[in-house]
Design a protein around this motif. Structure first.
Motif, PDB file in Angstrom:
ATOM      1  N   GLY A 297       0.807  -1.217   0.000  1.00  0.00           N
ATOM      2  CA  GLY A 297       0.000   0.000   0.000  1.00  0.00           C
ATOM      3  C   GLY A 297       0.837   1.262   0.000  1.00  0.00           C
ATOM      4  N   LYS A 298       0.158   2.363   0.193  1.00  0.00           N
ATOM      5  CA  LYS A 298       0.761   3.685   0.138  1.00  0.00           C
ATOM      6  C   LYS A 298       1.092   4.161   1.543  1.00  0.00           C
ATOM      7  N   LEU A 299       2.303   4.684   1.714  1.00  0.00           N
ATOM      8  CA  LEU A 299       2.718   5.252   3.001  1.00  0.00           C
ATOM      9  C   LEU A 299       3.210   6.665   2.722  1.00  0.00           C
ATOM     10  N   GLN A 300       2.352   7.640   2.983  1.00  0.00           N
ATOM     11  CA  GLN A 300       2.713   8.996   2.589  1.00  0.00           C
ATOM     12  C   GLN A 300       1.841   9.995   3.326  1.00  0.00           C
ATOM     13  N   THR A 301       2.414  11.159   3.627  1.00  0.00           N
ATOM     14  CA  THR A 301       1.612  12.276   4.118  1.00  0.00           C
ATOM     15  C   THR A 301       1.708  13.394   3.101  1.00  0.00           C
ATOM     16  N   VAL A 302       0.576  13.965   2.729  1.00  0.00           N
ATOM     17  CA  VAL A 302       0.574  15.069   1.789  1.00  0.00           C
ATOM     18  C   VAL A 302      -0.287  16.195   2.356  1.00  0.00           C
ATOM     19  N   ILE A 303       0.025  17.407   1.960  1.00  0.00           N
ATOM     20  CA  ILE A 303      -0.786  18.569   2.310  1.00  0.00           C
ATOM     21  C   ILE A 303      -1.494  18.990   1.036  1.00  0.00           C
ATOM     22  N   GLU A 304      -2.829  18.848   1.008  1.00  0.00           N
ATOM     23  CA  GLU A 304      -3.605  19.012  -0.202  1.00  0.00           C
ATOM     24  C   GLU A 304      -4.416  20.298  -0.171  1.00  0.00           C
ATOM     25  N   ASP A 305      -4.883  20.710  -1.358  1.00  0.00           N
ATOM     26  CA  ASP A 305      -5.782  21.854  -1.517  1.00  0.00           C
ATOM     27  C   ASP A 305      -5.187  23.126  -0.913  1.00  0.00           C
ATOM     28  N   LEU A 306      -3.892  23.353  -1.191  1.00  0.00           N
ATOM     29  CA  LEU A 306      -3.240  24.528  -0.627  1.00  0.00           C
ATOM     30  C   LEU A 306      -3.830  25.825  -1.176  1.00  0.00           C
ATOM     31  N   ASP A 307      -4.489  25.762  -2.342  1.00  0.00           N
ATOM     32  CA  ASP A 307      -5.085  26.955  -2.940  1.00  0.00           C
ATOM     33  C   ASP A 307      -6.461  27.264  -2.372  1.00  0.00           C
ATOM     34  N   LEU A 308      -6.988  26.348  -1.530  1.00  0.00           N
ATOM     35  CA  LEU A 308      -8.313  26.552  -0.943  1.00  0.00           C
ATOM     36  C   LEU A 308      -8.192  27.155   0.457  1.00  0.00           C
ATOM     37  N   PRO A 309      -9.294  27.714   1.001  1.00  0.00           N
ATOM     38  CA  PRO A 309      -9.226  28.329   2.339  1.00  0.00           C
ATOM     39  C   PRO A 309      -8.819  27.348   3.433  1.00  0.00           C
ATOM     40  N   PRO A 311      -6.754  24.003   3.741  1.00  0.00           N
ATOM     41  CA  PRO A 311      -5.943  22.871   3.268  1.00  0.00           C
ATOM     42  C   PRO A 311      -6.124  21.645   4.166  1.00  0.00           C
ATOM     43  N   VAL A 312      -5.804  20.475   3.620  1.00  0.00           N
ATOM     44  CA  VAL A 312      -5.997  19.204   4.313  1.00  0.00           C
ATOM     45  C   VAL A 312      -4.656  18.520   4.500  1.00  0.00           C
ATOM     46  N   ILE A 313      -4.361  18.090   5.740  1.00  0.00           N
ATOM     47  CA  ILE A 313      -3.201  17.231   5.999  1.00  0.00           C
ATOM     48  C   ILE A 313      -3.713  15.797   5.905  1.00  0.00           C
ATOM     49  N   ARG A 314      -3.220  15.041   4.926  1.00  0.00           N
ATOM     50  CA  ARG A 314      -3.728  13.696   4.688  1.00  0.00           C
ATOM     51  C   ARG A 314      -2.578  12.695   4.800  1.00  0.00           C
ATOM     52  N   SER A 315      -2.729  11.709   5.690  1.00  0.00           N
ATOM     53  CA  SER A 315      -1.713  10.682   5.927  1.00  0.00           C
ATOM     54  C   SER A 315      -2.227   9.346   5.423  1.00  0.00           C
ATOM     55  N   HIS A 316      -1.600   8.820   4.376  1.00  0.00           N
ATOM     56  CA  HIS A 316      -2.077   7.599   3.731  1.00  0.00           C
ATOM     57  C   HIS A 316      -1.479   6.361   4.388  1.00  0.00           C
ATOM     58  N   TYR A 317      -2.301   5.323   4.466  1.00  0.00           N
ATOM     59  CA  TYR A 317      -1.826   4.010   4.916  1.00  0.00           C
ATOM     60  C   TYR A 317      -2.769   2.950   4.375  1.00  0.00           C
ATOM     61  N   GLY A 318      -2.196   1.931   3.729  1.00  0.00           N
ATOM     62  CA  GLY A 318      -3.006   0.828   3.226  1.00  0.00           C
ATOM     63  C   GLY A 318      -4.070   1.315   2.257  1.00  0.00           C
ATOM     64  N   HIS A 319      -5.322   0.917   2.513  1.00  0.00           N
ATOM     65  CA  HIS A 319      -6.437   1.294   1.658  1.00  0.00           C
ATOM     66  C   HIS A 319      -7.157   2.534   2.186  1.00  0.00           C
ATOM     67  N   GLY A 320      -6.525   3.278   3.060  1.00  0.00           N
ATOM     68  CA  GLY A 320      -7.196   4.435   3.630  1.00  0.00           C
ATOM     69  C   GLY A 320      -6.231   5.537   4.009  1.00  0.00           C
ATOM     70  N   PHE A 321      -6.685   6.390   4.913  1.00  0.00           N
ATOM     71  CA  PHE A 321      -5.893   7.553   5.297  1.00  0.00           C
ATOM     72  C   PHE A 321      -6.482   8.140   6.574  1.00  0.00           C
ATOM     73  N   ALA A 322      -5.713   9.041   7.171  1.00  0.00           N
ATOM     74  CA  ALA A 322      -6.240   9.907   8.229  1.00  0.00           C
ATOM     75  C   ALA A 322      -6.030  11.331   7.756  1.00  0.00           C
TER      76      ALA A 322
END
Length: 545
Positions: A297-309, A311-322
């Motif tokens: 699976g995927k093991l990664q943290t990304v900061i998404e939607d930086l252009d929006l009011p 942004p989301v901190i998203r931490s990926h693991y397996g088939h999901g995320f936090a």
């Protein structure tokens, strides 16, 4: 109460946790094997042959029933809006159909082409004994949007082809709103969250009171209503009733702050710190599951939607995320979600609802604790000096201490504090940490060998910050190991390095900028530099030009 909530409790008005979106797969288990399908037709359908024509007739019967029910209910059959794969767009499209909806009313039926596992007969049209197989096919499926008296707004997706696979979509926020109205609790619901509640303690009690029976009672009621091919007798005696399994689960922690300014300040710090110490590009310790060589699976943290009011901190693991983000101005939401609950060590049957709630709540606590370590880490007076001193092992071996200015040591610490390690229950091998350390240093394995990495890791082991798990090749951080690593990184990257750069290699144009045009962080760094200059002058030392 975890460390994050404890630290910010004066800014928090109230908080609660509940399931958000619950997607449940429905399967008629006796129909999942071709030989059992033949047995069903022999026993309950007078031995009727299961041919291609038979399967086509079953699908046609569903279409005739659907047209009749649609007219009787006054529920139009609709084509999906543009962007049919976007669930939020579908929900918005359906809003007007739920206006003034009565309990138990089907308000609309949305047709959409989606993949399904269906039974097919291999052979010609006139073959009375075809070979039966299950195949994955893209077919038109029907989403029944309805207003349930206990769950409120929901939908049930039915496949018209045998064996009638289904999906039930529930949301505990709607369920809670109905419960609170019944008890006379005053609240304000903003889209998919509660912004105000007169009795937060009771709100949490209600959220925790959701049981498996609540899911089964609702799901099986509507699945029976939308599967006319199966009779009540067959459901009772042949076991032809849909069993429910978790498909997609979201569990959210909601912290409602008193003021928007407080949450804005907090989230800006979180976004800033998670770009560096949190190692957003690599993340493996929040989810409490071991990562083995077989893990794909995927093991990664990304900061998404930086252009929006927000942004989301998203931490990926397996088939999901936090993920963590701000919604409705004052709500900080931390939300683990998964498409496969096996990632959390939980079986898919809905009977495991209590265990799933417990595991997802643990994930939120781990996430908050780690974020608080990143935000605030303190070292007692004298501890930093002790960490810098050499350690003498019982066998007389001398291990050098920890230094703030050693790039190799800081690279090891960077690899240790990745959120990705949390997904593996905080357990890791040297191989798990070696590549991230190389990446941090910008070196190749010939410049920094695995043996050298293990030597640097031994310094932390000697200080009791890392320990080897008995009878394995894995290690784990112990005690305040995580906090100490974060403290070293923050001292170097946020204090020593910027101040040194400002003193030794300042940009000339910076001195000409008015204070109000500098960012707050630069003004604070400059204030420290000015205070150091004043101190040197006061003790009679010459200030460097």
């Amino acid at each position: 109460m975890n460390a994050f909530v404890e630290h910010h409790k004066n800014s928090i008005q109230f908080g609660y946790r509940c399931f958000d979106r619950l997607l449940l797969n429905g399967l008629i288990q006796p129909s999942q094997q071709p030989e059992r399908v033949l047995g069903f037709f022999n026993t309950y359908r007078e031995g009727k042959r299961v041919t291609r024509r038979t399967l086509t007739e079953i699908a046609d019967q569903f279409q005739y029933w659907l047209k009749n029910r649609s007219e009787k209910w006054g529920a139009p059959i609709l084509e999906p809006p543009d962007g049919s794969g976007d669930d939020s767009r579908r929900d918005k499209f359906m809003d007007r159909y739920f206006e003034d909806a009565k309990p138990n009313q089907v308000v609309a039926i949305l047709k959409a082409r989606e993949p399904a596992r269906i039974l097919v007969a291999i052979g010609g049209k006139d073959n009375d004994s075809p070979h039966l197989e299950y195949k994955q096919r893209w077919v038109n499926q029907f989403n029944f949007y309805l207003n349930d008296p206990h769950w409120g707004r929901m939908f049930v997706r039915m496949c018209p082809y045998f064996p009638f696979s289904a999906r039930v979509c529930l949301n505990q926020h709607h369920w809670l709103a109905i419960r609170m109205r019944e008890e006379g609790i005053d609240f304000q619901q903003c889209t998919n969250a509660f912004l105000r509640c007169s009795n937060p303690a009771r709100l949490q009690e209600l959220a925790d009171s959701l049981t498996t029976q609540d899911l089964l009672k609702c799901g099986q009621k509507w699945l029976a209503a939308f599967t006319p091919f199966i009779s009540d007798k067959e459901r009772k005696h042949a076991g032809c009733q849909h069993r429910l399994f978790f498909s997609q689960v979201e569990y959210c922690d909601n912290l409602i702050f008193h003021r928007r300014a407080a949450i804005d300040e907090l989230t800006q710090r979180l976004l800033d710190l998670n770009r560096t110490i949190g190692q957003p590009k690599k993340i493996t310790m929040i989810f409490g599951r071991k990562v083995t060589k077989q893990y794909k699976g995927k093991l990664q943290t990304v900061i998404e939607d930086l252009d929006l009011p927000n942004p989301v901190i998203r931490s990926h693991y397996g088939h999901g995320f936090a993920k963590q983000y701000v919604r409705d101005d004052r709500i900080l939401r931390t939300e683990p979600a998964t498409n496969n609950v096996y990632d959390y060590g939980v079986n898919k049957d809905v009977e495991n609802l209590p265990r799933l709630r417990e595991r997802m709540s643990e994930i939120i606590d781990h996430y908050h604790d780690v974020q608080q370590d990143v935000l605030e880490t303190f070292i007692d007076r004298g501890q930093l000096r002790k960490l810098a001193e050499p350690t003498i092992l019982p066998n007389g071996r001398r291990i050098p201490g920890l230094k703030l200015d050693q790039p190799r040591q800081l690279a090891v610490m960077h690899s240790l504090v990745r959120f990705a390690n949390i997904a593996a229950s905080g357990r890791f091998t040297t191989a798990d940490l070696y590549q991230p350390a190389l990446h941090t240093l910008g070196m190749t394995d010939s410049q920094y060998s695995l043996a050298s990495f293990r030597y640097d890791l031994s310094k932390l082991r000697a200080k009791g910050l890392v320990e080897r798990i008995p009878h394995s090749r894995r290690y784990q951080l112990v005690g305040k190991g995580y906090s100490i690593c974060v403290a070293f990184l923050k001292l170097f990257e946020k204090i020593y390095a910027p101040l040194t750069a400002g003193l030794l290699a300042p940009f000339g144009g910076d001195r000409l900028l008015p204070d109000e045009k500098r960012c707050a962080l630069d003004r604070l760094y400059q204030r420290i530099c000015d205070d150091l200059d004043a101190l040197l002058r006061a003790v009679g030392l010459k200030v460097a030009a």
